[in-house]
Design an enzyme around this catalytic site. Sequence first.
Site, PDB file in Angstrom:
ATOM      1  N   ASN A  99       0.955  -1.235   0.007  1.00 45.72           N
ATOM      2  CA  ASN A  99      -0.008   0.102   0.062  1.00 45.72           C
ATOM      3  C   ASN A  99       1.050   1.280   0.056  1.00 45.72           C
ATOM      4  O   ASN A  99       1.377   1.749   0.890  1.00 45.72           O
ATOM      5  CB  ASN A  99      -0.919  -0.049   1.240  1.00 45.72           C
ATOM      6  CG  ASN A  99      -1.903   1.080   1.291  1.00 45.72           C
ATOM      7  OD1 ASN A  99      -1.839   2.033   0.404  1.00 45.72           O
ATOM      8  ND2 ASN A  99      -2.796   0.921   2.338  1.00 45.72           N
TER       9      ASN A  99
ATOM     10  N   ARG B 171      -2.407  -1.916  -3.218  1.00 42.82           N
ATOM     11  CA  ARG B 171      -3.687  -1.354  -3.302  1.00 42.82           C
ATOM     12  C   ARG B 171      -3.510  -0.253  -4.193  1.00 42.82           C
ATOM     13  O   ARG B 171      -2.766   0.567  -4.034  1.00 42.82           O
ATOM     14  CB  ARG B 171      -3.809  -0.854  -1.822  1.00 42.82           C
ATOM     15  CG  ARG B 171      -5.167  -0.037  -1.804  1.00 42.82           C
ATOM     16  CD  ARG B 171      -4.951   0.765  -0.245  1.00 42.82           C
ATOM     17  NE  ARG B 171      -6.114   1.527  -0.072  1.00 42.82           N
ATOM     18  CZ  ARG B 171      -6.198   2.856   0.512  1.00 42.82           C
ATOM     19  NH1 ARG B 171      -4.950   3.253   1.117  1.00 42.82           N
ATOM     20  NH2 ARG B 171      -7.181   3.443   0.751  1.00 42.82           N
TER      21      ARG B 171
ATOM     22  N   HIS C 186     -12.958   2.327   0.142  1.00 38.25           N
ATOM     23  CA  HIS C 186     -13.025   1.369   1.156  1.00 38.25           C
ATOM     24  C   HIS C 186     -13.881   0.304   0.483  1.00 38.25           C
ATOM     25  O   HIS C 186     -14.267  -0.742   1.256  1.00 38.25           O
ATOM     26  CB  HIS C 186     -13.994   1.979   2.227  1.00 38.25           C
ATOM     27  CG  HIS C 186     -13.349   2.981   3.141  1.00 38.25           C
ATOM     28  ND1 HIS C 186     -14.171   3.854   3.797  1.00 38.25           N
ATOM     29  CD2 HIS C 186     -11.799   3.480   3.605  1.00 38.25           C
ATOM     30  CE1 HIS C 186     -13.229   4.751   4.548  1.00 38.25           C
ATOM     31  NE2 HIS C 186     -12.017   4.226   4.486  1.00 38.25           N
TER      32      HIS C 186
ATOM     33  N   HIS D 110     -17.975   1.310   7.588  1.00 37.70           N
ATOM     34  CA  HIS D 110     -16.478   1.351   7.723  1.00 37.70           C
ATOM     35  C   HIS D 110     -15.947   2.721   8.451  1.00 37.70           C
ATOM     36  O   HIS D 110     -16.193   3.573   8.030  1.00 37.70           O
ATOM     37  CB  HIS D 110     -15.735   1.063   6.607  1.00 37.70           C
ATOM     38  CG  HIS D 110     -14.169   1.206   6.687  1.00 37.70           C
ATOM     39  ND1 HIS D 110     -13.380  -0.109   6.712  1.00 37.70           N
ATOM     40  CD2 HIS D 110     -13.458   2.142   7.197  1.00 37.70           C
ATOM     41  CE1 HIS D 110     -12.246   0.391   6.864  1.00 37.70           C
ATOM     42  NE2 HIS D 110     -12.223   1.876   7.184  1.00 37.70           N
TER      43      HIS D 110
ATOM     44  N   GLY E 239     -13.257   4.449  10.254  1.00 39.29           N
ATOM     45  CA  GLY E 239     -11.754   4.613  10.809  1.00 39.29           C
ATOM     46  C   GLY E 239     -11.544   5.839  10.681  1.00 39.29           C
ATOM     47  O   GLY E 239     -12.427   6.847  10.955  1.00 39.29           O
TER      48      GLY E 239
ATOM     49  N   ARG F  48     -12.366  15.088   8.220  1.00 40.22           N
ATOM     50  CA  ARG F  48     -13.076  15.404   6.942  1.00 40.22           C
ATOM     51  C   ARG F  48     -14.658  15.754   7.363  1.00 40.22           C
ATOM     52  O   ARG F  48     -15.345  14.969   8.237  1.00 40.22           O
ATOM     53  CB  ARG F  48     -13.174  14.323   6.053  1.00 40.22           C
ATOM     54  CG  ARG F  48     -11.816  14.250   5.302  1.00 40.22           C
ATOM     55  CD  ARG F  48     -11.765  13.109   4.483  1.00 40.22           C
ATOM     56  NE  ARG F  48     -10.633  12.067   4.728  1.00 40.22           N
ATOM     57  CZ  ARG F  48     -10.670  10.756   4.356  1.00 40.22           C
ATOM     58  NH1 ARG F  48     -11.471  10.260   3.675  1.00 40.22           N
ATOM     59  NH2 ARG F  48      -9.623  10.166   4.672  1.00 40.22           N
TER      60      ARG F  48
ATOM     61  N   ASP G 194      -8.880  11.819  17.434  1.00 41.86           N
ATOM     62  CA  ASP G 194      -8.553  10.361  18.135  1.00 41.86           C
ATOM     63  C   ASP G 194      -9.852   9.922  19.116  1.00 41.86           C
ATOM     64  O   ASP G 194     -10.187  10.459  20.076  1.00 41.86           O
ATOM     65  CB  ASP G 194      -7.413  10.272  18.939  1.00 41.86           C
ATOM     66  CG  ASP G 194      -6.920   9.055  19.550  1.00 41.86           C
ATOM     67  OD1 ASP G 194      -7.700   8.284  19.595  1.00 41.86           O
ATOM     68  OD2 ASP G 194      -5.730   8.951  20.099  1.00 41.86           O
TER      69      ASP G 194
ATOM     70  N   ARG H 196     -10.637   7.551  20.851  1.00 39.06           N
ATOM     71  CA  ARG H 196     -10.359   7.102  22.506  1.00 39.06           C
ATOM     72  C   ARG H 196     -10.136   8.657  23.196  1.00 39.06           C
ATOM     73  O   ARG H 196     -10.848   8.319  24.210  1.00 39.06           O
ATOM     74  CB  ARG H 196      -8.889   6.349  22.383  1.00 39.06           C
ATOM     75  CG  ARG H 196      -8.887   5.083  22.228  1.00 39.06           C
ATOM     76  CD  ARG H 196      -7.926   4.474  21.805  1.00 39.06           C
ATOM     77  NE  ARG H 196      -7.110   5.010  20.753  1.00 39.06           N
ATOM     78  CZ  ARG H 196      -5.958   4.464  20.054  1.00 39.06           C
ATOM     79  NH1 ARG H 196      -5.608   3.376  20.373  1.00 39.06           N
ATOM     80  NH2 ARG H 196      -5.677   4.784  18.851  1.00 39.06           N
TER      81      ARG H 196
ATOM     82  N   GLY I  84     -11.382   0.962  12.836  1.00 39.55           N
ATOM     83  CA  GLY I  84     -10.926   1.179  14.198  1.00 39.55           C
ATOM     84  C   GLY I  84     -11.922   1.697  15.326  1.00 39.55           C
ATOM     85  O   GLY I  84     -12.006   1.272  16.578  1.00 39.55           O
ATOM     86  N   ILE I  85     -12.854   2.617  14.809  1.00 36.13           N
ATOM     87  CA  ILE I  85     -14.029   3.051  15.660  1.00 36.13           C
ATOM     88  C   ILE I  85     -15.037   1.943  15.592  1.00 36.13           C
ATOM     89  O   ILE I  85     -15.279   1.699  16.752  1.00 36.13           O
ATOM     90  CB  ILE I  85     -14.354   4.336  14.893  1.00 36.13           C
ATOM     91  CG1 ILE I  85     -13.279   5.417  15.173  1.00 36.13           C
ATOM     92  CG2 ILE I  85     -15.710   4.945  15.615  1.00 36.13           C
ATOM     93  CD1 ILE I  85     -13.697   6.921  14.547  1.00 36.13           C
TER      94      ILE I  85
ATOM     95  N   GLU J  53      -8.014  -5.449   5.188  1.00 41.84           N
ATOM     96  CA  GLU J  53      -8.063  -5.006   3.805  1.00 41.84           C
ATOM     97  C   GLU J  53      -7.018  -5.712   3.245  1.00 41.84           C
ATOM     98  O   GLU J  53      -6.858  -6.146   1.866  1.00 41.84           O
ATOM     99  CB  GLU J  53      -7.995  -3.575   3.632  1.00 41.84           C
ATOM    100  CG  GLU J  53      -9.202  -2.928   3.968  1.00 41.84           C
ATOM    101  CD  GLU J  53      -9.002  -1.275   4.204  1.00 41.84           C
ATOM    102  OE1 GLU J  53      -8.534  -0.976   5.176  1.00 41.84           O
ATOM    103  OE2 GLU J  53      -9.322  -0.851   3.117  1.00 41.84           O
TER     104      GLU J  53
HETATM  105  P1  ADP Z   1      -7.488   4.407   9.224  1.00 45.51           P
HETATM  106  O1  ADP Z   1      -8.731   4.771   8.686  1.00 45.51           O
HETATM  107  O2  ADP Z   1      -6.566   5.172   9.530  1.00 45.51           O
HETATM  108  O3  ADP Z   1      -7.084   2.933   8.960  1.00 45.51           O
HETATM  109  P2  ADP Z   1      -8.409   3.155  11.616  1.00 45.51           P
HETATM  110  O4  ADP Z   1      -9.424   2.348  11.100  1.00 45.51           O
HETATM  111  O5  ADP Z   1      -7.176   2.473  12.477  1.00 45.51           O
HETATM  112  O6  ADP Z   1      -7.846   4.217  10.811  1.00 45.51           O
HETATM  113  O7  ADP Z   1      -9.335   3.986  12.827  1.00 45.51           O
HETATM  114  C1  ADP Z   1      -8.702   4.909  13.468  1.00 45.51           C
HETATM  115  C2  ADP Z   1      -9.835   5.398  14.543  1.00 45.51           C
HETATM  116  O8  ADP Z   1     -10.075   4.525  15.395  1.00 45.51           O
HETATM  117  C3  ADP Z   1      -9.264   6.479  15.653  1.00 45.51           C
HETATM  118  O9  ADP Z   1     -10.393   7.479  15.816  1.00 45.51           O
HETATM  119  C4  ADP Z   1      -8.964   5.924  16.845  1.00 45.51           C
HETATM  120  O10 ADP Z   1      -9.305   6.614  18.107  1.00 45.51           O
HETATM  121  C5  ADP Z   1     -10.023   4.713  16.976  1.00 45.51           C
HETATM  122  N1  ADP Z   1      -9.839   3.787  17.628  1.00 45.51           N
HETATM  123  C6  ADP Z   1      -8.797   2.975  17.722  1.00 45.51           C
HETATM  124  N2  ADP Z   1      -8.808   1.865  19.025  1.00 45.51           N
HETATM  125  C7  ADP Z   1      -9.933   2.378  19.479  1.00 45.51           C
HETATM  126  C8  ADP Z   1     -10.548   2.107  21.077  1.00 45.51           C
HETATM  127  N3  ADP Z   1     -10.117   1.042  21.651  1.00 45.51           N
HETATM  128  N4  ADP Z   1     -11.649   2.608  21.361  1.00 45.51           N
HETATM  129  C9  ADP Z   1     -12.055   3.727  20.430  1.00 45.51           C
HETATM  130  N5  ADP Z   1     -11.626   4.144  19.342  1.00 45.51           N
HETATM  131  C10 ADP Z   1     -10.379   3.606  18.780  1.00 45.51           C
END
Ligand code: ADP
Length: 400
Positions: free
Chosen positions: A7, A89, A178, A206, A208, A239, A280, A282, A328-329, A383
């Site tokens: 990627n 990718r 995605h 999806h 993230g 965004r 972020d 978290r 991730g979210i 992915e």
């Molecule tokens: P990308 O689109 O860059 O691949 P990810 O799919 O890794 O991103 O998602 C990143 C998001 O996921 C960030 O906002 C991060 O804070 C959130 N995230 C990761 N772990 C956790 C968690 N344990 N609880 C809440 N949010 C999380």
Amino acid sequence: MRILVLNSGSSSIKFKLFSMQDSKVLASGLIEQIGEEQGRASLKGGAGVKLEREGKIADHGDGLSLMLAMLSEAALINRLDELDGIGHRVVHGGEAFHEPTVIDADVMAAIEKLSPLAPLHNPANLAGIRVVVEKDPELPQVAVFDTAFHQSIPKYAYLYALPYQLYEQEHVRRYGFHGTSHHYVAKAAAAYLEKSSESLNMITLHLGNGASACAIRAGESVDTSMGLTPLEGLIMGTRSGDIDPAILFYLAREKGISIDGLDALLNKQSGLKGICGSNDMREITDRAQEGDERSLLALEMVSHRLKKYIGAYTAVLGRVDVIVFTGGIGENAASLREESCAGLEEGLGIEIDPEKNRMRKSGVFTISTESSRVKVLVVPTDEELEIALQTVMAISAAHR
Ligand code: ADP
């Protein structure tokens, strides 16, 4: 069979080496800050192998040489010709690519031609491909496009209500992104439920740093929230997602903000970051628990937008069997999942079980109640594995 997935970004290359017999990751790593004063590279392999390098990495060619040297040091591969193929990718496949495609000179030219639609991504993806062609022209390479899965969206759903010539001449339309992730989690959800993809209607979310929703009928994408670019749709890390386009004219006229300024405003300074100062999830969840009002507001806005898309795609599909949260979210932020489905119990038959939702599990798990009409699942996306699987499929189809 060993497949390497690449990627390539403008100044980075992410890589993952798979053994396809058991879909096992042999190594993964990242080459960063290509072209800058100080580059960095890291590799993680099985049995606790961890390698790190620092120093100037002049270009993508240098980056790939460094990756090979590290793979060799980790005793995984010494030369590219020990691989069975490389899957890349590629972000934008326009209308030209509906499926994973074995790369030749024509495919490279087509990816280049599509660069104006993804000026940050396609040239970087192509740089990775070209370097491999130079190093080993015989090695099969496959392009897996982020847009390909959405090529099944019908015309009335992908067209914008703009003058038709803009579609014909400038290719302005919804493409969606995605796709690899939406496709992967939809298949994984069907496998988990022991049903065929063809028998299910799904909404996949999806979530993230970038976020998109997809309406999937019988295994095919029929609508998605991202558009010509990955800016449209859901509220994301930085965004804005959907806004009234006239806001841009207003800001340009009243504030004199330039096109580039507006681009940065919507892509980099908006979304969660624009509302509460952080992208972020978290951190935002923690701050919201401490009572920070802007963080609470940002979370409410995100779940409100998600709810609107769940409603809209329920209407598009007519019947929804499964909702999937991923990214991730989507995989981790339990309270956001609950909030975005709250109030949809009676009208849409979507009932989250708060206990199941808060239990942390690995792999696919159900978060809806037994009586929920719609099954709601958390499905970890992968992915890179999907790219590796599609690479194998495309290479074997080409040999048939
Ligand atoms: P990308 O689109 O860059 O691949 P990810 O799919 O890794 O991103 O998602 C990143 C998001 O996921 C960030 O906002 C991060 O804070 C959130 N995230 C990761 N772990 C956790 C968690 N344990 N609880 C809440 N949010 C999380």
